[in-house]
Design an enzyme around this catalytic site. Structure first.
Site, PDB file in Angstrom:
ATOM      1  N   HIS A   1       0.815  -1.215   0.000  1.00 21.00           N
ATOM      2  CA  HIS A   1       0.000   0.000   0.000  1.00 21.00           C
ATOM      3  C   HIS A   1       0.848   1.263   0.000  1.00 21.00           C
ATOM      4  CE1 HIS A   1       1.158  -1.491   3.862  1.00 21.00           C
ATOM      5  NE2 HIS A   1       1.220  -0.230   4.245  1.00 21.00           N
TER       6      HIS A   1
ATOM      7  N   ASP B   1      -5.827  -2.746  -1.683  1.00 20.97           N
ATOM      8  CA  ASP B   1      -4.602  -1.944  -1.713  1.00 20.97           C
ATOM      9  C   ASP B   1      -3.774  -2.193  -2.971  1.00 20.97           C
ATOM     10  OD1 ASP B   1      -3.718  -4.508  -1.050  1.00 20.97           O
ATOM     11  OD2 ASP B   1      -1.992  -3.730   0.055  1.00 20.97           O
TER      12      ASP B   1
ATOM     13  N   ASP C   1      -1.323  -4.125  -3.979  1.00 17.13           N
ATOM     14  CA  ASP C   1      -1.113  -5.470  -4.514  1.00 17.13           C
ATOM     15  C   ASP C   1      -2.285  -6.408  -4.258  1.00 17.13           C
ATOM     16  OD1 ASP C   1      -0.529  -5.376  -1.773  1.00 17.13           O
ATOM     17  OD2 ASP C   1       0.737  -7.142  -1.895  1.00 17.13           O
TER      18      ASP C   1
ATOM     19  N   ASP D   1      -3.970  -7.430  -1.515  1.00 16.37           N
ATOM     20  CA  ASP D   1      -4.164  -8.367  -0.408  1.00 16.37           C
ATOM     21  C   ASP D   1      -4.964  -7.777   0.753  1.00 16.37           C
ATOM     22  OD1 ASP D   1      -2.092  -6.749   0.369  1.00 16.37           O
ATOM     23  OD2 ASP D   1      -0.688  -8.366   0.843  1.00 16.37           O
ATOM     24  N   ARG D   2      -5.115  -6.452   0.794  1.00 18.87           N
ATOM     25  CA  ARG D   2      -5.862  -5.858   1.910  1.00 18.87           C
ATOM     26  C   ARG D   2      -7.308  -5.562   1.505  1.00 18.87           C
ATOM     27  NH1 ARG D   2      -2.025  -1.909   5.490  1.00 18.87           N
ATOM     28  NH2 ARG D   2      -0.310  -3.387   5.686  1.00 18.87           N
TER      29      ARG D   2
ATOM     30  N   THR E   1       2.356 -10.520  14.269  1.00 10.24           N
ATOM     31  CA  THR E   1       2.028  -9.767  13.062  1.00 10.24           C
ATOM     32  C   THR E   1       2.769 -10.330  11.855  1.00 10.24           C
ATOM     33  OG1 THR E   1       1.579  -7.792  14.334  1.00 10.24           O
ATOM     34  CG2 THR E   1       2.224  -7.464  12.050  1.00 10.24           C
TER      35      THR E   1
HETATM   36  C1  G1P Z   1       2.177  -4.132   8.512  1.00  8.24           C
HETATM   37  C2  G1P Z   1       0.935  -4.588   9.241  1.00  8.24           C
HETATM   38  C3  G1P Z   1       0.902  -6.096   9.282  1.00  8.24           C
HETATM   39  C4  G1P Z   1       0.988  -6.662   7.869  1.00  8.24           C
HETATM   40  C5  G1P Z   1       2.199  -6.081   7.152  1.00  8.24           C
HETATM   41  C6  G1P Z   1       2.229  -6.505   5.693  1.00  8.24           C
HETATM   42  O1  G1P Z   1       3.329  -4.595   9.179  1.00  8.24           O
HETATM   43  O2  G1P Z   1       0.871  -4.054  10.536  1.00  8.24           O
HETATM   44  O3  G1P Z   1      -0.284  -6.516   9.906  1.00  8.24           O
HETATM   45  O4  G1P Z   1       1.095  -8.051   7.896  1.00  8.24           O
HETATM   46  O5  G1P Z   1       2.162  -4.661   7.207  1.00  8.24           O
HETATM   47  O6  G1P Z   1       1.118  -6.056   4.991  1.00  8.24           O
HETATM   48  P1  G1P Z   1       4.164  -3.724  10.238  1.00  8.24           P
HETATM   49  O7  G1P Z   1       4.622  -2.478   9.521  1.00  8.24           O
HETATM   50  O8  G1P Z   1       3.209  -3.369  11.335  1.00  8.24           O
HETATM   51  O9  G1P Z   1       5.254  -4.625  10.676  1.00  8.24           O
HETATM   52 ZN    ZN Z   2      -0.680  -5.307   0.291  1.00  9.98          ZN
END
Ligand code: G1P
Ligand code: ZN
Length: 543
Positions: free
Chosen positions: A114, A277, A279, A281-282, A344
């Site tokens: 994103h 987003d 790519d 996936d969101r 995460t």
């Molecule tokens: C962020 C999101 C996490 C997600 C990742 C990839 O990671 O918080 O949930 O899996 O992007 O999309 P973070 O920057 O918090 O490590």
């Molecule tokens: Zn993404």
């Protein structure tokens, strides 16, 4: 043989993060930078030799060049067959599906998710393995370590492949298959959901507005919603992928999907508003004048997924990432389904998915998915909601309110503090880590701390342990504060503060989130001292 061996040097001084290697575009544009990383993958993963490799991207600036480099290097490194999405497009979930469908040994998806694109923006690569899940932390560490000592890389110097034309061509000994980027994925979706029911729902005049944010999901949404499900043409907006995402920030949340939020808040709002987003996936899910937080969306899908044909026989297990609200825990508890709290990052779900112990999982960061692929999947979530709306005959607000009446509502917000100095980031994190044990038993305006720890995950499938996955302060079922360091930021340190408050009183279920969370936010500052230590009076972003 036009394979050249080109000298390189160690470029990578920092380990890839939560979601692959993500850096400023200018960093990726340095000569040999991408090549160095790709060669490290080929060297560390001999399984790619004589095998199939899937390559695509989210269409952002520099995507086409990176794909050409990857094809030429795959050829030089003995890959037997490369499958490329036409025009260089493949959404992250579609790539995961292709890897599984074609029995590929791996996949490269060029994306910074994103994050904004362009010469000033970000670029990145996600590397997936056989089975369609992202490389494990250990493998990523190995690739990174290897890149530090790599002296040369191999590249095939031959004719340029036209990635805009479908068909099979040869480059050296490698077969290059340029395929439609949507077809296989759309067929998978059709096999999971009740397309007839959804088609009938649209026929009855129900409306969807899906915002592709000028990123990769445009072509997918058009084929699925318009062509296969018969939704009216105006159901998909910003559907043409652009190299700079139209100058936008393709992060589907209340801050960056403004236009869509306006549509959802209007008097004549569609039945469902959604976005994905960069790519794909969101996902962001909105009902008429109603925001469904990702934690709630996960819980509500869990409670209703049996209405979807592919999940009719029930769920094997449910999981959420640690900072995601505990709304889904209640559904798991009531239904007696196996439940997991993971760190995460999607890769932690993959072990459970592969072991057949998980059907539905999600993250507070607008990620939801199931066992159909090994990535979170934006369009899957939208289709799941459409299927539930169409089959239940209920509206978004009816479904949401019934859920909250039954399980209670978890008000939730994430406060991001971006681009902090390393010193400030450390001061906050280390400061809190030290005070954690002393917090237990303390009372903050009527909320007592039941537990406080540094989250450590013991993978029940392979026994691996992931330490330091975020600091949690648990006020029983009633509330929770979580603080962790981001693994995807590209400048300085980003800290994320997560606030969660459970409400069960019927007349308090439809309140404003910010107001409901204000007292907890104040407690969080007393405990973490973020504003005090960093000088930031307000977060950079609230989602
Ligand atoms: C962020 C999101 C996490 C997600 C990742 C990839 O990671 O918080 O949930 O899996 O992007 O999309 P973070 O920057 O918090 O490590
Ligand atoms: Zn993404």
């Amino acid at each position: 043989m036009p394979i050249r061996e080109i000298a390189t040097r160690p470029y990578h001084d920092q380990e890839p993060g939560t979601a692959g290697l993500r850096r400023k575009t200018a960093v990726f544009q340095q000569p040999h930078y991408l090549e160095n990383f790709l060669q490290s993958i080929f060297n560390v993963e001999p399984a790619l030799r004589d095998a199939t490799l899937v390559i695509g991207g989210d269409g952002r600036y520099h995507n086409r060049k990176a794909i050409r480099t990857a094809i030429a290097m795959a050829t030089a490194n003995g890959v037997a067959r490369v499958i490329v999405g036409q025009g260089g497009f493949l959404s992250t979930p579609a790539a995961s599906h292709l890897i599984r469908l074609r029995n590929a040994a791996g996949g490269f998806v060029f994306t910074a998710s994103h994050n904004p694109a362009g010469a000033e923006g970000d670029f990145g690569i996600k590397y997936s393995r056989a089975g369609g899940g992202q490389a494990s932390t250990e493998l990523t560490e190995q690739i990174f370590a290897h890149s530090r000592k790599l002296a040369s890389y191999r590249i095939f110097e031959g004719p340029e492949i036209d990635i805009d034309r479908r068909g099979t061509v040869r480059l050296g000994a490698t077969e290059i298959d340029i395929i439609d980027c949507v077809e296989d994925y759309a067929a998978l979706m059709q096999s999971l959901f009740d397309f007839d029911r959804i088609r009938a729902w649209f026929k009855h005049g129900h409306r969807l507005r899906f915002d592709a944010m000028h990123a990769v999901t445009g072509p997918y949404a058009k084929q699925i919603f318009l062509d296969r499900l018969g939704a009216p043409a105006d159901s998909v907006v910003n559907a043409i992928p652009l190299e700079d995402f139209g100058g936008g920030h393709p992060d589907p949340n209340l801050t960056y999907a403004k236009e869509l939020v306006r549509a959802a808040m209007a008097k004549d709002a569609p039945d469902l508003c959604a976005a994905s987003d960069g790519d794909g996936d969101r996902n962001l899910i909105l009902g008429p004048r109603l925001f469904i937080s990702p934690g709630d969306s996960l819980a509500m899908l869990a409670a209703n997924l049996k209405l979807v044909p592919a999940y009719r026989d029930g769920l094997k297990g449910l999981a959420r990432s640690m900072p995601t609200t505990r709304a889904v825990d209640r559904v798991a508890r009531e239904s007696g389904v196996e439940f997991h709290e993971t760190p995460t990052g999607w890769k932690f779900f993959c072990n459970l998915l592969d072991a057949g112990r998980l059907t539905l999982c999600g993250e507070e960061s607008f990620g939801t998915g199931s066992d159909h692929v090994r990535e979170k999947d934006g369009l899957w979530a939208v289709l799941a909601w459409l299927n539930i709306l169409a089959t239940s005959g209920r509206s978004m607000s009816e479904l949401a309110e019934a859920h909250w009446q039954h399980y209670g509502r978890h008000y939730f917000a994430r406060h991001d503090y971006e681009a902090l100095t390393q010193a400030d980031g450390d001061k906050v994190m280390n400061g809190l880590a030290e005070t954690l044990p002393g917090l237990i038993g303390q009372d903050f305006d009527g909320l007592a701390v039941h537990a406080a720890d540094d989250f450590e995950y013991h993978d029940p499938v392979d026994g691996s342990v992931a330490m330091h996955q975020g600091l949690r302060i648990d006020f029983g079922d009633e509330a929770r504060i979580v603080l962790r360091r981001s693994g995807t930021g590209t400048s300085g340190v980003t800290l994320r503060l997560y606030l969660e408050r459970l409400e069960t009183r019927p007349d308090e279920l439809l309140r404003d989130t910010t107001t409901k969370l204000a007292p907890l936010a104040a407690i969080a500052e007393r405990i973490t001292h973020i504003a005090e230590y960093t000088g930031r009076k307000t977060p950079s972003t609230i989602t």
